[in-house]
Write a protein that holds these residues in place. Structure first.
Motif, PDB file in Angstrom:
ATOM      1  N   GLY A  71       8.015  -2.735 -69.494  1.00  0.00           N
ATOM      2  CA  GLY A  71       9.149  -2.048 -70.113  1.00  0.00           C
ATOM      3  C   GLY A  71       9.233  -0.595 -69.662  1.00  0.00           C
ATOM      4  N   PHE A  72       8.070   0.023 -69.491  1.00  0.00           N
ATOM      5  CA  PHE A  72       8.054   1.426 -69.058  1.00  0.00           C
ATOM      6  C   PHE A  72       8.565   1.540 -67.618  1.00  0.00           C
ATOM      7  CE2 PHE A  72       5.217   5.264 -67.875  1.00  0.00           C
ATOM      8  CZ  PHE A  72       6.202   6.169 -68.253  1.00  0.00           C
ATOM      9  N   ARG A  73       8.108   0.633 -66.761  1.00  0.00           N
ATOM     10  CA  ARG A  73       8.581   0.703 -65.363  1.00  0.00           C
ATOM     11  C   ARG A  73      10.093   0.472 -65.297  1.00  0.00           C
ATOM     12  NH1 ARG A  73       6.257  -3.358 -62.421  1.00  0.00           N
ATOM     13  NH2 ARG A  73       4.860  -4.036 -64.052  1.00  0.00           N
ATOM     14  N   GLN A  74      10.581  -0.436 -66.127  1.00  0.00           N
ATOM     15  CA  GLN A  74      12.022  -0.692 -66.158  1.00  0.00           C
ATOM     16  C   GLN A  74      12.758   0.584 -66.605  1.00  0.00           C
ATOM     17  OE1 GLN A  74      13.649  -3.589 -65.272  1.00  0.00           O
ATOM     18  NE2 GLN A  74      15.522  -2.359 -65.564  1.00  0.00           N
ATOM     19  N   ALA A  75      12.218   1.238 -67.630  1.00  0.00           N
ATOM     20  CA  ALA A  75      12.865   2.451 -68.164  1.00  0.00           C
ATOM     21  C   ALA A  75      12.820   3.586 -67.129  1.00  0.00           C
ATOM     22  CB  ALA A  75      12.170   2.874 -69.461  1.00  0.00           C
ATOM     23  N   ILE A  76      11.731   3.675 -66.378  1.00  0.00           N
ATOM     24  CA  ILE A  76      11.641   4.706 -65.321  1.00  0.00           C
ATOM     25  C   ILE A  76      12.728   4.443 -64.271  1.00  0.00           C
ATOM     26  CG2 ILE A  76      10.237   5.601 -63.410  1.00  0.00           C
ATOM     27  CD1 ILE A  76       7.726   4.920 -65.117  1.00  0.00           C
ATOM     28  N   ALA A  77      12.851   3.175 -63.882  1.00  0.00           N
ATOM     29  CA  ALA A  77      13.842   2.829 -62.843  1.00  0.00           C
ATOM     30  C   ALA A  77      15.252   3.203 -63.306  1.00  0.00           C
ATOM     31  CB  ALA A  77      13.758   1.339 -62.520  1.00  0.00           C
ATOM     32  N   GLU A  78      15.533   2.920 -64.581  1.00  0.00           N
ATOM     33  CA  GLU A  78      16.876   3.225 -65.091  1.00  0.00           C
ATOM     34  C   GLU A  78      17.131   4.731 -65.115  1.00  0.00           C
ATOM     35  OE1 GLU A  78      17.034   1.121 -68.827  1.00  0.00           O
ATOM     36  OE2 GLU A  78      16.912  -0.803 -67.761  1.00  0.00           O
ATOM     37  N   GLY A  85      19.727   9.231 -58.603  1.00  0.00           N
ATOM     38  CA  GLY A  85      20.573   8.414 -57.741  1.00  0.00           C
ATOM     39  C   GLY A  85      19.741   7.492 -56.861  1.00  0.00           C
ATOM     40  N   LEU A  86      18.519   7.183 -57.290  1.00  0.00           N
ATOM     41  CA  LEU A  86      17.649   6.297 -56.506  1.00  0.00           C
ATOM     42  C   LEU A  86      17.703   4.883 -57.086  1.00  0.00           C
ATOM     43  CD1 LEU A  86      14.328   8.341 -56.058  1.00  0.00           C
ATOM     44  CD2 LEU A  86      15.957   7.706 -54.267  1.00  0.00           C
TER      45      LEU A  86
END
Ligand code: PLP
Length: 395
Positions: A71-78, A85-86
């Protein structure tokens, strides 16, 4: 009985203990106000505290997945999508680490071989040199020139050669406060592509910029996504330096290498704080606007304090430090001045020489951190007022 001295490796003799952390020890010993180490002395956002407590109470107290909580990695990506803009795949491009400090060490150990050269800008954040040496590689320094800490294109070009494997960029910069311009990043991007070099960008102060400057991530420049490792963490943006949560964003092939090193160095980063990291990444955009506002006010107040004390400054463009010129105070070295400051004035700062290879280049500078409450800054103002007397004696 073998009474011969134990044979120990020589690598750790090539660097010293951290001066920044030593100044914190001195600040505690002399009961001085600690403007040395870079940490806020104010509270982190309430939703983060609640999320961390909830995570612990919900029994999230065992090892997290090595690469980081899903969940944390998903939140970082968002968050990186809207802010930088990555476009990042959380499963292939993100590794969560024990602070950005471990992120940098793991990255360098993952990508370097003995004898490789890594370009560092000087003055530098003091971890980078030891990180490169511990990875078996060789630091190669390029100067940022005072007073504006500008780059000399010819010097930068000359630093690249067949042995260059990576370049480390820290923008907004510690200790100088420099925010690299689009032109400077463009030049670095051009040279990285020409020499087939990896860029490692420490973007831990990405949300703290002044006078309308905007943070630009090198990874977003044409051709750079495939050759840039972005290092970041929760410490500075969310005022949680003690949580030790960082992350690395890298192309999938490089991520695979970094994850291996991270696994053997740390297994995983702290589980409850990764859970709370989701709350950090999901703070409303207004949080970053208010953070910027807060630091603009602190910078203004602290520059006034230094000016009133007779310390010459150049306003930082970003981050939360002032790299001040103490040349007018009549001390031979920055270390002498810093000792006087911590023992007699009651304020701890970091001697400038710890950011340079040759101590004499830093003798005119000390670094102050102004990430402090109004009350701490006011107390520092009172103590630093004494400096005017010193100035009079020296001139
Ligand atoms: N990088 C820079 C440029 C810093 O100034 C600091 C801390 O002062 C760090 C990294 C350390 O960050 P972390 O707490 O995420 O390990």
């Amino acid at each position: 009985m073998n009474s011969a001295p134990l044979r120990l490796g020589a690598r750790t003799h090539r660097f010293t203990e951290s001066v920044i952390r030593e100044m914190t020890r001195l600040a505690n010993r002399y009961d001085a106000i600690n403007l040395a180490q870079g940490f806020p002395d104010f509270s982190c956002p309430e939703p983060l505290k609640l999320a961390a407590c909830e995570a612990i109470m919900a029994n999230h107290n065992q090892y997290a997945p090595t690469w980081g909580d899903v969940g944390f990695r998903q939140a970082i990506a968002e968050k990186c999508q809207w802010y930088l803009g990555l476009s990042i795949d959380p499963d292939r491009n993100i590794t969560v680490t024990c602070g950005s400090t471990e992120a940098m060490a793991a990255t360098l150990q993952a990508v370097l071989d003995p004898g490789d050269e890594v370009i560092l800008f000087e003055p530098f954040y003091e971890n980078y040199g030891p990180d490169v040496i511990l990875a078996g590689a060789v630091p190669r320094y390029v100067r940022m020139h005072p007073p504006h800490w500008s780059l000399d294109e010819a010097e930068l070009r000359a630093a690249f050669n067949d042995k260059t494997r990576a370049i480390i960029i820290n923008s907004p910069n510690n200790p100088t406060g420099k925010v690299y311009t689009a032109e400077e990043l463009g030049l670095i991007a051009e040279l990285c592509q020409q020499w087939n070099v990896l860029a490692i960008t420490d973007e831990i102060y990405e949300h703290i910029t002044y006078d309308g400057r905007e943070h630009l991530s090198l990874a977003t420049l044409p051709g750079m996504a495939a050759r840039t490792v972005v290092i970041n963490g929760l410490s500075k943006t969310y005022s949680v330096t003690g949580w030790r949560i960082g992350y690395v964003i890298a192309p999938a092939d490089i991520t695979a290498l970094i994850r291996k090193v991270h696994d053997y160095l740390a297994i995983a980063a702290p589980t409850p704080f990764q859970k709370a990291g989701v709350a950090a990444m999901q703070l409303p955009r207004s949080y970053y606007f208010e953070l910027g506002q807060l630091y603009r006010e602190k910078r203004k107040r602290f520059l006034e304090i230094l000016e009133a004390s007779g310390v010459r400054t150049l306003p930082p463009q970003g981050a939360y430090y002032v790299f001040a010129d103490i040349g007018d105070f009549g001390y031979h070295t920055d270390v002498e001045f810093s000792n006087y400051l911590v023992k007699e004035v009651g304020v701890a700062a970091v001697p400038g020489s710890s950011f340079f290879r040759r101590a004499e280049e830093g003798h005119r500078f000390v670094r102050f951190c102004f990430s402090k409450t109004e009350a701490t800054l006011e107390a520092a103002a009172e103590r630093l007022g004494k400096l005017r007397q010193t100035l009079r004696l020296a001139t």
